[in-house]
Design a protein around this motif. Sequence first.
Motif, short mmCIF file in Angstrom:
data_model
loop_
_atom_site.label_atom_id
_atom_site.label_comp_id
_atom_site.label_asym_id
_atom_site.label_seq_id
_atom_site.Cartn_x
_atom_site.Cartn_y
_atom_site.Cartn_z
N UNK A 2 0.83 -1.20 0.00
CA UNK A 2 0.00 0.00 0.00
C UNK A 2 0.87 1.26 0.00
N UNK A 3 0.46 2.24 -0.74
CA UNK A 3 1.22 3.48 -0.81
C UNK A 3 0.56 4.57 0.01
N UNK A 4 1.39 5.36 0.65
CA UNK A 4 0.91 6.49 1.44
C UNK A 4 0.83 7.72 0.55
N UNK A 5 -0.21 8.52 0.74
CA UNK A 5 -0.37 9.76 0.00
C UNK A 5 -0.16 10.94 0.94
N UNK A 6 0.33 12.02 0.37
CA UNK A 6 0.65 13.24 1.13
C UNK A 6 -0.20 14.37 0.58
N UNK A 26 9.34 19.96 -3.15
CA UNK A 26 9.70 19.94 -4.57
C UNK A 26 11.14 19.47 -4.80
N UNK A 27 11.96 19.54 -3.78
CA UNK A 27 13.35 19.08 -3.90
C UNK A 27 13.45 17.56 -3.75
N UNK A 28 12.34 16.92 -3.44
CA UNK A 28 12.29 15.46 -3.30
C UNK A 28 11.48 14.89 -4.46
N UNK A 29 11.33 13.56 -4.46
CA UNK A 29 10.44 12.95 -5.46
C UNK A 29 9.12 12.52 -4.83
N UNK A 30 8.80 13.10 -3.66
CA UNK A 30 7.54 12.81 -2.99
C UNK A 30 6.40 13.40 -3.81
N UNK A 31 5.42 12.57 -4.12
CA UNK A 31 4.21 13.06 -4.80
C UNK A 31 3.28 13.62 -3.74
N UNK A 32 2.82 14.84 -3.95
CA UNK A 32 1.90 15.43 -2.98
C UNK A 32 0.86 16.28 -3.69
N UNK A 33 -0.25 16.48 -3.01
CA UNK A 33 -1.35 17.28 -3.51
C UNK A 33 -1.47 18.53 -2.65
N UNK A 77 10.17 16.20 9.15
CA UNK A 77 9.09 15.33 8.66
C UNK A 77 9.23 15.07 7.16
N UNK A 78 9.73 16.06 6.42
CA UNK A 78 9.98 15.84 4.99
C UNK A 78 11.05 14.76 4.83
N UNK A 79 12.10 14.83 5.64
CA UNK A 79 13.15 13.80 5.60
C UNK A 79 12.57 12.43 5.93
N UNK A 80 11.69 12.39 6.92
CA UNK A 80 11.05 11.13 7.31
C UNK A 80 10.20 10.56 6.17
N UNK A 81 9.43 11.43 5.52
CA UNK A 81 8.61 10.99 4.38
C UNK A 81 9.50 10.54 3.22
N UNK A 82 10.57 11.27 3.00
CA UNK A 82 11.47 10.95 1.90
C UNK A 82 12.15 9.59 2.10
#
Length: 99
Positions: A2-6, A26-33, A77-82
């Motif tokens: 399962x994938x987590x959404x941000x 934006x400096x990461x490849x995290x997809x977010x809305x 938290x961004x580092x944690x998500x990344x």
Amino acid sequence: MPLKTVTLYSKPTGCQQCIAMKRSLNKTDIEYTVVDATIEENSALIKELGFMSAPVTLVHDADGNLLDSFGGFRPDKIDELNADPEVRRVAKDTEVLSA
């Protein structure tokens, strides 16, 4: 897996923490809305969760269950998500819009 959404609840203008959060994501490849936090129903939701100002970030699992929420500009938290392999990623050929 399962994938987590941000989802980032952000003010459209004038919020320095919102801008910083978007730039860092934006400096990461995290997809977010990005969702407008000034719309009444969105504002009511973030207040219901205990937050009084934007930005507010919500992380959901594939079933829509809230896994995590945090307010403000949070590089930790961004580092944690990344570092989380279950967080949905932007496709390699997709350009992320800047803040």
